[in-house]
Design a protein around this motif. Sequence first.
Motif, mmCIF file in Angstrom:
data_model
loop_
_atom_site.group_PDB
_atom_site.id
_atom_site.type_symbol
_atom_site.label_atom_id
_atom_site.label_comp_id
_atom_site.label_asym_id
_atom_site.label_seq_id
_atom_site.Cartn_x
_atom_site.Cartn_y
_atom_site.Cartn_z
ATOM 1 N N SER A 97 -2.749 16.357 -2.599
ATOM 2 C CA SER A 97 -3.830 15.383 -2.671
ATOM 3 C C SER A 97 -3.262 13.987 -2.874
ATOM 4 C CB SER A 97 -4.776 15.743 -3.818
ATOM 5 O OG SER A 97 -4.059 15.822 -5.028
ATOM 6 N N TYR B 30 -8.590 12.657 -2.800
ATOM 7 C CA TYR B 30 -8.934 13.521 -1.670
ATOM 8 C C TYR B 30 -7.753 14.441 -1.362
ATOM 9 C CZ TYR B 30 -6.083 10.259 1.007
ATOM 10 O OH TYR B 30 -5.041 9.497 1.457
ATOM 11 N N ARG C 264 -6.529 17.206 5.287
ATOM 12 C CA ARG C 264 -7.843 17.766 5.600
ATOM 13 C C ARG C 264 -8.695 16.627 6.144
ATOM 14 N NH1 ARG C 264 -8.910 22.514 1.339
ATOM 15 N NH2 ARG C 264 -6.806 23.331 1.319
ATOM 16 N N ASP C 265 -9.987 16.697 6.002
ATOM 17 C CA ASP C 265 -10.851 15.665 6.574
ATOM 18 C C ASP C 265 -10.999 14.436 5.669
ATOM 19 O OD1 ASP C 265 -12.355 16.692 4.560
ATOM 20 O OD2 ASP C 265 -14.071 17.236 5.786
ATOM 21 N N GLU D 95 -12.140 14.294 2.781
ATOM 22 C CA GLU D 95 -13.375 14.367 2.012
ATOM 23 C C GLU D 95 -13.081 13.876 0.591
ATOM 24 O OE1 GLU D 95 -16.204 17.939 1.947
ATOM 25 O OE2 GLU D 95 -14.904 18.249 0.220
#
Length: 160
Positions: free
Chosen positions: A15, A50, A54-55, A57
């Motif tokens: 992250s 985030y 990944r996206d 998000e």
Amino acid sequence: MPFLEDKKSGEPLKSAIEEVVESDYLKVKESGQFFFNWKEEKKNEVYKIYLVGRDKEILGMMSLIDRPDEYRIHLNLIEIRENQQGKNKTIEKIAGCLIAFACQLAFARGYFGFVSLKPKSKLIDLYQDKYGFRQYGRLLGVEQNLSYALIKKYLGDEKE
């Protein structure tokens, strides 16, 4: 790097924490997962966490107010997206990583890791028990060794 982990497997999740950009405010509003009006925090330093790869998000956000006159960073607002709260969350340590990041900034700015916040009364025990915050008048705060312990636990120890 923040140490988020998968709740089910305990596996670490890669992250990142970054300052919010303008497009993030709309993304957060449209997600329906955040309830504070984050645009009102634009005057402060606003950060997001985030998952990398990944996206992107946004899992959580925090608003910080730099108080150089008092050698502290004030955590004005912190919020974790709704689907990552309580029993149904799938990712652990989101809030801890954000708080540890604020502590890291407080060391970098020469404030000895001093981070304060003004908690809602129902969260006082959580901040004291889980993150080691202590009472400073009407505020709660962490500094020095307590801040370093949070950084080590949630962000890793870069000295190791």
